[in-house]
Design an enzyme around this catalytic site. Structure first.
Site, PDB file in Angstrom:
ATOM      1  N   GLY A  91       0.828  -1.195   0.000  1.00  0.00           N
ATOM      2  CA  GLY A  91       0.000   0.000   0.000  1.00  0.00           C
ATOM      3  C   GLY A  91       0.860   1.241   0.000  1.00  0.00           C
ATOM      4  N   GLN A  96       3.178  10.067   0.691  1.00  0.00           N
ATOM      5  CA  GLN A  96       4.464   9.358   0.701  1.00  0.00           C
ATOM      6  C   GLN A  96       5.312   9.655  -0.533  1.00  0.00           C
ATOM      7  OE1 GLN A  96       2.557   5.388   1.916  1.00  0.00           O
ATOM      8  NE2 GLN A  96       4.586   5.298   2.832  1.00  0.00           N
ATOM      9  N   CYS A 138       6.685   0.372   7.065  1.00  0.00           N
ATOM     10  CA  CYS A 138       6.210   1.466   6.212  1.00  0.00           C
ATOM     11  C   CYS A 138       7.332   1.905   5.278  1.00  0.00           C
ATOM     12  CB  CYS A 138       5.789   2.629   7.111  1.00  0.00           C
ATOM     13  SG  CYS A 138       5.216   4.064   6.194  1.00  0.00           S
ATOM     14  N   LEU A 139       6.987   2.152   4.024  1.00  0.00           N
ATOM     15  CA  LEU A 139       7.986   2.596   3.052  1.00  0.00           C
ATOM     16  C   LEU A 139       8.640   3.907   3.498  1.00  0.00           C
ATOM     17  CD1 LEU A 139       5.971   1.995  -0.265  1.00  0.00           C
ATOM     18  CD2 LEU A 139       7.438   0.391   0.958  1.00  0.00           C
ATOM     19  N   HIS A 183      -3.725   1.697   7.942  1.00  0.00           N
ATOM     20  CA  HIS A 183      -2.368   2.249   7.868  1.00  0.00           C
ATOM     21  C   HIS A 183      -2.308   3.365   6.805  1.00  0.00           C
ATOM     22  CE1 HIS A 183       2.194   1.616   7.793  1.00  0.00           C
ATOM     23  NE2 HIS A 183       1.972   2.376   6.726  1.00  0.00           N
ATOM     24  N   GLU A 184      -2.870   3.087   5.623  1.00  0.00           N
ATOM     25  CA  GLU A 184      -2.789   4.067   4.516  1.00  0.00           C
ATOM     26  C   GLU A 184      -3.657   5.294   4.781  1.00  0.00           C
ATOM     27  OE1 GLU A 184      -0.401   3.688   2.643  1.00  0.00           O
ATOM     28  OE2 GLU A 184      -0.039   1.564   2.984  1.00  0.00           O
ATOM     29  N   HIS A 187      -2.018   7.757   6.955  1.00  0.00           N
ATOM     30  CA  HIS A 187      -1.059   8.628   6.241  1.00  0.00           C
ATOM     31  C   HIS A 187      -1.742   9.916   5.774  1.00  0.00           C
ATOM     32  CE1 HIS A 187       2.767   6.611   5.870  1.00  0.00           C
ATOM     33  NE2 HIS A 187       2.216   5.490   5.465  1.00  0.00           N
TER      34      HIS A 187
HETATM   35 ZN    ZN Z   1       3.126   3.637   5.501  1.00  0.00          ZN
END
Ligand code: ZN
Length: 228
Positions: A91, A96, A138-139, A183-184, A187
């Site tokens: 995701g 991000q 997380c990225l 989670h997304e 963000h």
């Molecule tokens: Zn993340």
């Protein structure tokens, strides 16, 4: 007295200017010229990381509405997907890649062939069931993985185009896919999983991958033993 009135009316004038400014700033979800330029500026959009102060300030902003059928979002979608695939994630959210708009991609692990899908202005309208602790990474958080408690059952709403018109779609999501959505969507409100993680330090990424690898090997061995 007159001087005072002038000052008061000047203050009022400035206040009304400020509110007019706010109104004209009111976002309908179309990308600004600066956002369009930013999206088009690089062949690939890099993923913003929380260990850079500049990146983190973008990651911590509450993102604005995204207008699904307006100009530039097709390019943003494409570039977000490229970044997600390259980083092997499940995701990603627009902030991000440096764009504070309410757009996410979620890999639908709960669907056949596990497709990646886009969601505009997703909102969680209901959370139910018990909170279950699970590992998250997380990225945008290079320092590692942590355990986070989340519900496994949510109801969401988001915008979708139907015959050129934007309509609100409601959906119930369960299991790990519900965790990805939470989670997304966090963000989009400037929240990272590290804000919610349970006690303990983050586990460095390499260590986490090693642990997962061992778990998978143990599972495979157990399955092999079962089938003998
Ligand atoms: Zn993340």
């Amino acid at each position: 007295m007159i001087k005072r009135m002038v000052i008061v009316s000047l203050v009022l004038f400035l206040a009304s200017c400020a509110s007019t400014q706010k109104k004209t700033d009111h976002d309908d979800g179309t990308l600004t010229k600066a956002e369009m330029e930013f999206i088009n500026s690089a062949e690939k959009m890099r993923v913003f990381k929380n260990n850079s102060a500049d990146d983190n300030s973008v990651l911590r902003v509450v993102s604005k509405k995204a207008l699904i059928n307006s100009s530039g979002y097709d390019i943003l979608e494409k570039k977000m997907m490229e970044s997600l695939i390259e980083e092997k994630g499940v995701g990603i959210a627009a902030p991000q890649v440096g764009v504070n708009r309410r757009l996410i991609i979620v890999q639908r692990l709960d669907k056949e062939n596990k497709p990646f899908e886009y969601y505009y202005n997703p909102v969680i309208t209901e959370r139910s069931g018990e909170m279950i602790e699970g590992w998250e990474g997380c990225l945008s958080v290079p320092s590692g993985f942590g355990k986070v408690k989340r519900v496994q059952d949510i109801k969401i709403e988001y915008d979708k185009l139907n015959d050129g018109k934007i309509e609100t779609v409601k959906e119930q999501i369960t299991g790990f896919t519900a965790v990805i959505f939470q989670h997304e969507i966090d963000h989009l409100d400037g929240i990272l999983f590290i804000d919610k993680k349970c006690d303990g330090d983050l586990m460095p990424k390499e260590e986490y991958y090693e642990m997962r690898k061992k778990q998978k090997e143990a599972e495979a061995a157990a399955n092999a033993a079962k089938s003998e």
